[in-house]
Design an enzyme around this catalytic site. Structure first.
Site, PDB file in Angstrom:
ATOM      1  N   GLY A 354      10.651  47.677  36.557  1.00  0.00           N
ATOM      2  CA  GLY A 354      11.395  48.615  37.385  1.00  0.00           C
ATOM      3  C   GLY A 354      12.637  49.107  36.678  1.00  0.00           C
ATOM      4  N   GLN A 355      13.370  49.944  37.380  1.00  0.00           N
ATOM      5  CA  GLN A 355      14.578  50.536  36.810  1.00  0.00           C
ATOM      6  C   GLN A 355      15.684  50.488  37.846  1.00  0.00           C
ATOM      7  OE1 GLN A 355      14.015  54.427  35.207  1.00  0.00           O
ATOM      8  NE2 GLN A 355      16.129  54.661  34.549  1.00  0.00           N
ATOM      9  N   GLY A 356      16.831  49.973  37.429  1.00  0.00           N
ATOM     10  CA  GLY A 356      17.974  49.881  38.324  1.00  0.00           C
ATOM     11  C   GLY A 356      19.072  50.831  37.910  1.00  0.00           C
ATOM     12  N   GLY A 357      20.213  50.703  38.581  1.00  0.00           N
ATOM     13  CA  GLY A 357      21.325  51.591  38.308  1.00  0.00           C
ATOM     14  C   GLY A 357      21.904  51.417  36.917  1.00  0.00           C
ATOM     15  N   GLY A 359      20.068  49.960  34.159  1.00  0.00           N
ATOM     16  CA  GLY A 359      19.103  49.804  33.087  1.00  0.00           C
ATOM     17  C   GLY A 359      17.733  49.404  33.603  1.00  0.00           C
ATOM     18  N   VAL A 361      14.184  46.852  33.750  1.00  0.00           N
ATOM     19  CA  VAL A 361      13.813  45.448  33.855  1.00  0.00           C
ATOM     20  C   VAL A 361      12.382  45.285  33.356  1.00  0.00           C
ATOM     21  CG1 VAL A 361      13.550  43.468  35.382  1.00  0.00           C
ATOM     22  CG2 VAL A 361      15.338  45.155  35.841  1.00  0.00           C
ATOM     23  N   LYS A 375      16.549  41.976  32.033  1.00  0.00           N
ATOM     24  CA  LYS A 375      17.311  43.164  32.423  1.00  0.00           C
ATOM     25  C   LYS A 375      18.021  43.699  31.188  1.00  0.00           C
ATOM     26  CE  LYS A 375      21.140  44.519  35.489  1.00  0.00           C
ATOM     27  NZ  LYS A 375      22.088  44.027  36.494  1.00  0.00           N
ATOM     28  N   ASP A 472      26.782  44.593  46.351  1.00  0.00           N
ATOM     29  CA  ASP A 472      25.660  45.534  46.238  1.00  0.00           C
ATOM     30  C   ASP A 472      24.406  44.927  46.862  1.00  0.00           C
ATOM     31  OD1 ASP A 472      24.486  47.950  45.580  1.00  0.00           O
ATOM     32  OD2 ASP A 472      23.824  47.261  43.614  1.00  0.00           O
TER      33      ASP A 472
END
Length: 671
Positions: A354-357, A359, A361, A375, A472
């Site tokens: 997946g992709q977070g704020g 970077g 993963v 990550k 968060d």
């Protein structure tokens, strides 16, 4: 310095150092008016007057506690009184009749439920059953005007004292669920070492169980440390119990509880009493004058030293970063970049989870066979070296089944990577917001997830060696293992608080709209109650299967919080529930979760419960919940659900939020 200014300066210094306690001689009256209204001259009013008469006439009852019932449903009235364990029967009766009784009908006019607290007693009545039931809401807190000069050390001693007294009151049958005690504390002001005694008192209504008494007192202590740790004196009042600490002896010596090893049973020191005879007053005048003169002289000397100490001390700039040197404490977790590169097959897209704020993963497999989640921070991400080291330092020290476990990290050149345990079922949002996968989460599993998230947050806020604000918390940051146990993840935005810190402020508003508390968006203020707000949003999402940041009703336009509130207020709360749950869920548990969620998303942070209270509410149906008011809404927010850039200031954040919807509670009846 003019004479008047000198006097004010010395008075303030005496106050701050505790030589003058501005609250000691002030009588207080605190009330909570609840429930619906009754009609004048109705059967309910007649029963209320009857029950009050019973309570007044029985206020000399043993242990200062009495309860009674008058009338029949639906006009039945239940009432009780409780006097402080150190007052005499005559003082108890005087408190109930003179301090409360003369004004009781005007304090909460036409209300079916009320709680009145004064100095030495409490009176409570309701149209519902309130006997032998643990209730920690509503909560009232009162504090002295003076702050401690050494809050860190004093707060530790206060907690030590109150925790010990809570055990005594709850589990020693001879105490009648009442205990007092004193503990000695050492402090340093202006280079001078001093000693002081901290006096404490705890009490439960004797009709609840020992375990419920301890739960109530524990919740009260938790509330006290959220609101008023820096104060020289404070008290927390709840329907089933109360606690208090002061820098002076405020109770009668006969009430001193059996002293544990950390406590010193206080000797009784007679205070000036307005009921003394004239002769007694003359005999004690010399002693009183000597004590006052010596105290004032000592206070003036300390005040002058303290004043010059403050003037010579340079203001300390607040640094909103982690001490870089602390990274050495976790060097054993450092992994070579080449090893991580090999484990993820050179960060192959096939391994991307997946992709977070900040970077991407990736899934990886280390040489020892362990599956991990890596990550990889993007080089232009908002999370720089500060946030990266923050996450390493925080997560490496945390050990809890409901927190994701950090296995290692890498910091080589421009590369910053975090290696976590691999959690098989990805994040919560992949299930509850997916029309097909959500079926896998029946109510039993969702309730288990709710409880796990609550316990994880409680650990962060209170039970770990560190006090951490996540900042968060959202569905995508809740990971699910193979047994669907939740694990809180992504601590890049988390903040570490010192032991007695309750609030902080920042101009860097980071997080996700739709989950952020209003005081954080508008002013940059955050605390444990900011996380409580986010938890409330997640709780509503779990129950409804809808995203708060994308849900809306076209007529009228509503976000998920306003939709939940309207249905709760109109008695149609089951309309909020995910259709896949309506047949097999426990209606009582679902309604309780919606109720708790609405308490969590209150506009005023002081009205939100702590995580300790929430865990108690989830685990005990005997805990009566407070009545929520309208929550904080985020109507018409165009940017809701988007990530907030780490450098964004709070003025931009405020522009994207709508004002809260003001709704009346006059017709509110959730039952």
């Amino acid at each position: 310095m003019h004479t008047r200014e000198l006097f004010l300066f010395l008075f303030c210094m005496l106050l701050s150092l505790g030589f003058i306690n501005a609250q000691a001689q002030i009588q207080f009256l605190t009330k909570r008016c609840l429930g619906g209204n009754y009609t004048a001259n109705s059967a309910y009013e007649s029963n209320l007057k009857t029950i009050l008469s019973f309570l007044y006439s029985n206020s000399t009852h043993e242990n200062g506690f009495y309860n009674a019932t008058a009338g029949q449903d639906p006009d039945k009235v239940n009432g009780l009184i409780l006097c402080r364990g150190d007052v005499t029967a005559q003082e108890c009766q005087s408190c109930i009749i003179n301090k409360i009784g003369q004004e009781i009908m005007t304090l909460c006019p036409n209300k079916k439920e009320a709680i009145i607290w004064v100095d030495d007693c409490m009176l409570r009545y309701s149209n519902r059953s309130i006997f032998s039931t643990l209730e920690i809401q509503p909560t009232a807190a009162l504090v002295s005007v003076a702050n401690s000069s050494y809050p860190d050390g004093r707060s530790q001693k206060v907690k030590e004292l109150l925790d010990s007294l809570a055990n005594q009151a709850a589990f020693h049958s001879s105490t009648a669920m009442f205990a007092t005690g004193v503990i000695q504390s050492t402090y340093t002001v202006g280079g001078i070492i001093g000693f002081e005694k901290i006096y404490g008192l705890v009490q439960c209504t004797p009709d609840i169980s020992q375990n419920d008494c301890h739960r109530c007192l524990t919740a009260a202590v938790s509330h006290l440390f959220d609101c008023c740790k820096v104060k020289l004196g404070a008290r927390v009042l709840q329907p089933s119990c109360s606690i208090r600490h002061e820098d002076h002896m405020f109770y009668a010596s006969k009430a001193s509880a059996p002293s544990p090893s950390t406590l010193v049973s206080p000797p009784f020191t007679p205070l000036t009493n307005t009921t003394n005879t004239e002769g007694k007053g003359r005999n004690s005048t010399g002693v009183i004058i000597a004590i006052v003169i010596s105290t004032v002289i000592g206070a003036i000397i300390l005040s002058i030293l303290y004043f010059f100490c403050l003037r010579s001390r340079k203001p300390k700039e607040h640094i909103d970063i982690v001490d870089v040197e602390k990274i050495n404490n976790v060097e054993s977790l450092q992994v070579n970049f080449s090893a991580i590169k090999a484990a993820t097959n050179n960060f192959s897209n096939d391994n991307k989870l997946g992709q977070g704020g900040f970077g991407d993963v990736y899934k990886g497999r280390l040489l020892d066979g362990r599956e991990v989640a890596v990550k990889r921070l993007s080089r232009n991400s908002g999370q720089g070296e500060v946030e990266f080291k923050n996450e390493v330092l925080l997560v490496a020290k945390l050990q809890h089944r409901n927190l994701v476990r950090l296995l290692g990290f890498c910091c080589e050149g421009q590369e910053k990577l975090l290696i976590y345990e691999f959690v098989q079922n990805a994040s919560l949002d992949h299930f509850i917001f997916d029309p097909i996968k959500r079926v896998q989460l029946d109510w039993e599993r969702r309730y288990k997830i709710i409880g796990g998230i609550a316990r994880g947050l409680l650990y962060l806020h209170e039970d770990s060696r560190l006090k951490i604000i996540h900042r968060d918390l959202k569905a995508s940051n809740i990971l699910l293992d193979e047994d669907m146990n939740p694990k809180i993840a992504d601590f890049g935005m988390a903040r570490l608080f010192v032991v007695d810190q309750t609030h902080a402020c920042t101009s860097r508003i980071v997080g996700t709209y739709g989950y952020m508390a209003p005081e954080y968006i508008k002013h940059g203020h955050f605390s444990v109650k900011s996380d409580v707000f986010s938890f409330g949003v997640i709780l509503i999402e779990i129950v409804s299967g809808e995203r708060n940041n994308s849900f809306h009703q076209s007529e009228p336009y509503e976000d998920l919080l306003s939709y939940a509130w309207r249905n709760w207020n109109e008695g149609t709360a089951m309309e909020l529930v995910d259709p896949t749950l309506r047949e097999g869920c426990s209606r009582q548990d679902v309604m309780r979760c919606i109720h708790i969620a609405l308490l969590c998303v209150q506009e005023n942070e002081a009205d939100r419960p702590t995580m300790a209270s929430i865990v108690l509410m989830l685990n005990s149906n005997s805990v009566t919940l407070a009545i929520p008011s309208s929550p904080a809404f985020f109507l018409n927010s165009r940017r809701m659900g988007s990530e907030v850039p780490s450098g964004e200031n709070d003025s931009r954040a405020t522009e994207s939020t709508a004002s809260a919807n003001e709704m009346s509670l006059s017709q509110f009846d959730p039952r």
